[in-house]
Structure formats: structure tokens, C-alpha cells
Scaffold this motif. Structure first.
Motif, PDB file in Angstrom:
ATOM      1  N   ASN A  58       0.838  -1.193   0.000  1.00  0.00           N
ATOM      2  CA  ASN A  58       0.000   0.000   0.000  1.00  0.00           C
ATOM      3  C   ASN A  58       0.878   1.250   0.000  1.00  0.00           C
ATOM      4  N   HIS A  61      -0.395   4.240   2.748  1.00  0.00           N
ATOM      5  CA  HIS A  61      -0.545   3.881   4.156  1.00  0.00           C
ATOM      6  C   HIS A  61      -0.546   5.144   5.029  1.00  0.00           C
ATOM      7  N   GLY A  62      -1.403   5.143   5.999  1.00  0.00           N
ATOM      8  CA  GLY A  62      -1.439   6.258   6.936  1.00  0.00           C
ATOM      9  C   GLY A  62      -2.439   7.338   6.585  1.00  0.00           C
ATOM     10  N   GLN A  67      -7.880   2.263   5.047  1.00  0.00           N
ATOM     11  CA  GLN A  67      -7.999   1.412   6.221  1.00  0.00           C
ATOM     12  C   GLN A  67      -6.856   0.411   6.341  1.00  0.00           C
ATOM     13  N   GLY A  68      -6.003   0.307   5.339  1.00  0.00           N
ATOM     14  CA  GLY A  68      -4.982  -0.721   5.289  1.00  0.00           C
ATOM     15  C   GLY A  68      -4.089  -0.790   6.515  1.00  0.00           C
ATOM     16  N   SER A  69      -3.929  -2.002   7.024  1.00  0.00           N
ATOM     17  CA  SER A  69      -3.035  -2.271   8.140  1.00  0.00           C
ATOM     18  C   SER A  69      -3.033  -3.775   8.369  1.00  0.00           C
ATOM     19  N   HIS A  70      -2.100  -4.250   9.196  1.00  0.00           N
ATOM     20  CA  HIS A  70      -2.090  -5.669   9.548  1.00  0.00           C
ATOM     21  C   HIS A  70      -3.408  -6.046  10.227  1.00  0.00           C
ATOM     22  N   GLU A  71      -3.923  -5.186  11.079  1.00  0.00           N
ATOM     23  CA  GLU A  71      -5.160  -5.462  11.798  1.00  0.00           C
ATOM     24  C   GLU A  71      -6.357  -5.530  10.852  1.00  0.00           C
ATOM     25  N   TYR A  79       0.884  -7.617   4.883  1.00  0.00           N
ATOM     26  CA  TYR A  79       0.699  -6.193   4.582  1.00  0.00           C
ATOM     27  C   TYR A  79       2.022  -5.441   4.668  1.00  0.00           C
ATOM     28  N   GLY A  81       3.074  -1.375   4.202  1.00  0.00           N
ATOM     29  CA  GLY A  81       2.581  -0.021   3.969  1.00  0.00           C
ATOM     30  C   GLY A  81       3.697   0.984   3.810  1.00  0.00           C
TER      31      GLY A  81
END
Length: 120
Positions: A58, A61-62, A67-71, A79, A81
Motif C-alpha cells: 500500500n 498507508h497512513g 484502512q490498510g493495516s495488519h489489523e 501487509y 505499507g
């Protein structure tokens, strides 16, 4: 063997960018097992699952809208970012080699892993 990386010329980049067919899709396979897409698919875990996506890179990221993240992706998707800003003054080039190395590692791993690149 030396790993020589050469930056393509502007003319070569224009040929790549403008030479292909036009697409209105939110995601396209741009190389075998390498997909390029936008935020709408990146934020849709079901669509990624249907595509067989196993890794997400991604470049946005941030961002508040991403919404991208490991969670967010859970344990089924790896993932990576890049904290890029959509600004002419942001130096994205410092991330080119780490991202290229990540893509190469994933595409050369057993099991035909897939990467999803999101740029927005």
C-alpha cells in the motif's frame, strides 16, 4: 551476478503508461500475479479474497481514508505499507527499492503469491 537497476527514460515510461488499453476497472492485473488497484478494492477484503490476494503493498498507508493495516487485513494477508503523502514535495523515490525488493520476494516465493498495489 551484479544487480544493475536502471531508471527508464521518460519516453520508455510514457510508452508503458500510455501504450496499454484503457480500463475503468478498480483493479487490473498488470503482470502475472501482480495487480494494481485503487482504494475502493484495497478497503474491500472480500474483493481481495475473490482475487486470491495474499500480499498487499500500500503506497497510501497512513491516510485517513485508507484502512490498510495488519489489523484490517488479518492473518490471511501479508501487509506492507508505505507512509506516502499525495504531495509534489513528498520524496517517494526512497521507497522504490524496498518496494521492488518486496515485490520480487513475494513473486518468487513458492505458491504463486499475489500482490495488490494500491496507490490511492
Amino acid at each position: 551476478m551484479d544487480d544493475i537497476r536502471q531508471t527508464p527514460s521518460i519516453k520508455e515510461l510514457e510508452k508503458i503508461l500510455f501504450g496499454g488499453k484503457r480500463s475503468g476497472n478498480h483493479v487490473d492485473e498488470v503482470w502475472p500475479n501482480l495487480f494494481l488497484g485503487d482504494m475502493s478494492v484495497a478497503n474491500d477484503r472480500f474483493s481481495l479474497w475473490k482475487l486470491g490476494i495474499t500480499h498487499v503493498l500500500n503506497a497510501a498507508h497512513g491516510k485517513m481514508h485508507c484502512q490498510g493495516s495488519h489489523e484490517f487485513y488479518g492473518s490471511t494477508v501479508e501487509y506492507y505499507g508505505v507512509p506516502a503523502d499525495d504531495s509534489p514535495s513528498f520524496n517517494l523515490s526512497v521507497y522504490f527499492h524496498p518496494c521492488a525488493d518486496y515485490i520480487k520476494e513475494v513473486l518468487s516465493s513458492p505458491g504463486g503469491k499475489t500482490i495488490y498495489l494500491t496507490l490511492s
